[in-house]
Design an enzyme around this catalytic site. Structure first.
Site, PDB file in Angstrom:
ATOM      1  N   TYR A  48       0.828  -1.202   0.000  1.00  0.00           N
ATOM      2  CA  TYR A  48       0.000   0.000   0.000  1.00  0.00           C
ATOM      3  C   TYR A  48       0.870   1.263   0.000  1.00  0.00           C
ATOM      4  CZ  TYR A  48      -4.345  -2.613   0.870  1.00  0.00           C
ATOM      5  OH  TYR A  48      -5.438  -3.439   0.761  1.00  0.00           O
ATOM      6  N   ASN A 153      -8.806 -13.102  -1.853  1.00  0.00           N
ATOM      7  CA  ASN A 153      -9.096 -13.323  -3.271  1.00  0.00           C
ATOM      8  C   ASN A 153      -8.839 -14.755  -3.737  1.00  0.00           C
ATOM      9  OD1 ASN A 153      -9.623 -10.395  -3.810  1.00  0.00           O
ATOM     10  ND2 ASN A 153      -7.455 -10.227  -3.298  1.00  0.00           N
ATOM     11  N   TRP A 201     -14.120  -6.637   0.904  1.00  0.00           N
ATOM     12  CA  TRP A 201     -13.512  -5.380   0.480  1.00  0.00           C
ATOM     13  C   TRP A 201     -14.303  -4.770  -0.676  1.00  0.00           C
ATOM     14  CZ3 TRP A 201     -11.206  -4.844  -4.436  1.00  0.00           C
ATOM     15  CH2 TRP A 201     -10.850  -6.019  -5.111  1.00  0.00           C
ATOM     16  N   SER A 202     -14.164  -3.449  -0.816  1.00  0.00           N
ATOM     17  CA  SER A 202     -14.865  -2.654  -1.823  1.00  0.00           C
ATOM     18  C   SER A 202     -16.377  -2.847  -1.766  1.00  0.00           C
ATOM     19  CB  SER A 202     -14.344  -2.975  -3.229  1.00  0.00           C
ATOM     20  OG  SER A 202     -14.793  -2.029  -4.173  1.00  0.00           O
ATOM     21  N   GLY A 205     -18.465  -0.898  -4.222  1.00  0.00           N
ATOM     22  CA  GLY A 205     -18.199  -1.086  -5.643  1.00  0.00           C
ATOM     23  C   GLY A 205     -17.822   0.236  -6.289  1.00  0.00           C
ATOM     24  N   ASP A 212     -22.431   6.426 -15.348  1.00  0.00           N
ATOM     25  CA  ASP A 212     -22.666   6.586 -16.779  1.00  0.00           C
ATOM     26  C   ASP A 212     -23.024   5.277 -17.484  1.00  0.00           C
ATOM     27  OD1 ASP A 212     -20.241   5.378 -16.437  1.00  0.00           O
ATOM     28  OD2 ASP A 212     -19.142   6.652 -17.849  1.00  0.00           O
ATOM     29  N   SER A 255     -12.734   4.649   3.465  1.00  0.00           N
ATOM     30  CA  SER A 255     -12.686   6.106   3.489  1.00  0.00           C
ATOM     31  C   SER A 255     -11.631   6.621   4.470  1.00  0.00           C
ATOM     32  CB  SER A 255     -14.052   6.665   3.884  1.00  0.00           C
ATOM     33  OG  SER A 255     -14.021   8.080   3.938  1.00  0.00           O
TER      34      SER A 255
END
Length: 290
Positions: A48, A153, A201-202, A205, A212, A255
């Site tokens: 990171y 993952n 995680w995420s 999304g 768009d 965040s």
């Protein structure tokens, strides 16, 4: 906020050069305020910030004065970046015993601690030797350098095989309304069946950063209705969707804004009806369940 420590993890990927580029004092303030609202588990990784965020976190921890034993520190290793404080010519994975040991020792030095609470293998490698990895985990545990181990993952089969060789505590997986694959590839089902805690995680999304596409427009139409129904904002609803009937799951919040972090922690108060959960799933996929 008493359940925040059990239900949420604060991610640090954006603390350094890959995001907010916090100063040590700003990171210490964020750390202190996060702990004050019940967040005591922090997700790090050696890479990171281009191999700089763990040192920043270590500085923040010293400045904050928070006792190390109050925190649960997770770090991940196995991804090797090219050209960023690294001699590698190309980005690659290295899950050798030598590399994992070296990464752990570097993380401990950067963080200013003598142990990690949890070490995760960041990504599976097509070249990995699961027996070697399991033996490495045993050595790190026996030396007192790492207390527990997991992966990130990994698919169901790779997790099963490594877990047979050494007991794992988690699989850190991507899951969100815009990336719901983990709900259908048995990753979460496997962990639930084993009584283990998924780390997600995420969870937002790319919904809040992109608007768009037809998918995002379909989701927006449903969320607009549910915002009013549940008196919650979009981020809270997205997290509630991810946690729906996943009572053991821990959600990683990415965040660096403490007000947003507090608001996302409050998502625990949002309990979706199954029909609303499915309405959002249908909006995400663009078709109803069979």
């Amino acid at each position: 906020m008493s359940d925040a420590n059990q239900l949420f993890i604060l991610g640090t990927m954006r603390w350094g050069a890959w995001g907010a580029n916090l100063s040590a004092s700003a990171a210490a303030d964020l750390l202190s305020q996060s702990v004050s609202c019940g967040l005591t588990t922090f997700d790090l990784a050696d890479i990171y910030g281009g191999y700089t965020t763990e040192a920043l976190f270590g500085q923040a921890l010293r400045l904050s004065g928070i006792p190390r034993e109050r925190l649960h520190l997770i770090s991940k290793c196995g991804i090797v970046l090219a050209g960023q404080n690294s001699p590698a010519a190309v980005k690659n994975y290295d899950l050798s015993s030598q590399y994992i040991h070296a990464s752990v020792m570097r993380s401990l030095e950067q963080l200013g601690t003598d142990y990690l609470d949890t070490l995760l293998i960041h990504r599976p490698s097509p070249l990995m030797d699961l027996h070697e990895m399991a033996e490495t985990f045993r050595e790190l545990r026996d030396f007192g350098l790492v207390r527990q181990f997991g992966v990130s993952n990994f698919d169901v089969y790779a997790f099963e095989q490594l877990n047979r060789l050494f007991p794992l505590v988690t699989n850190q997986v991507e899951l969100s309304l815009t990336q719901p694959a983990a709900l259908f590839d048995n990753t979460l089902l496997q962990l639930r069946t084993l009584g283990l805690t998924p780390q997600i995680w995420s969870p937002l999304g790319d919904y809040l950063t992109r608007a768009d596409s037809p998918t995002h427009e379909r989701i927006r139409l449903v969320l607009d209705r549910l915002v009013r129904k549940y008196d919650a904002d979009a981020a809270q609803l997205l997290i509630a969707w991810v946690r729906h009937r996943q009572s053991q799951a821990q959600v990683i919040l990415g965040s660096t804004n403490i007000d947003r972090i507090r608001a996302m922690v409050q998502s625990v108060a949002v309990v979706l009806e199954d029909s609303d959960w499915y309405a959002l799933l249908e909006a995400s996929r663009g078709f109803e369940v069979a």
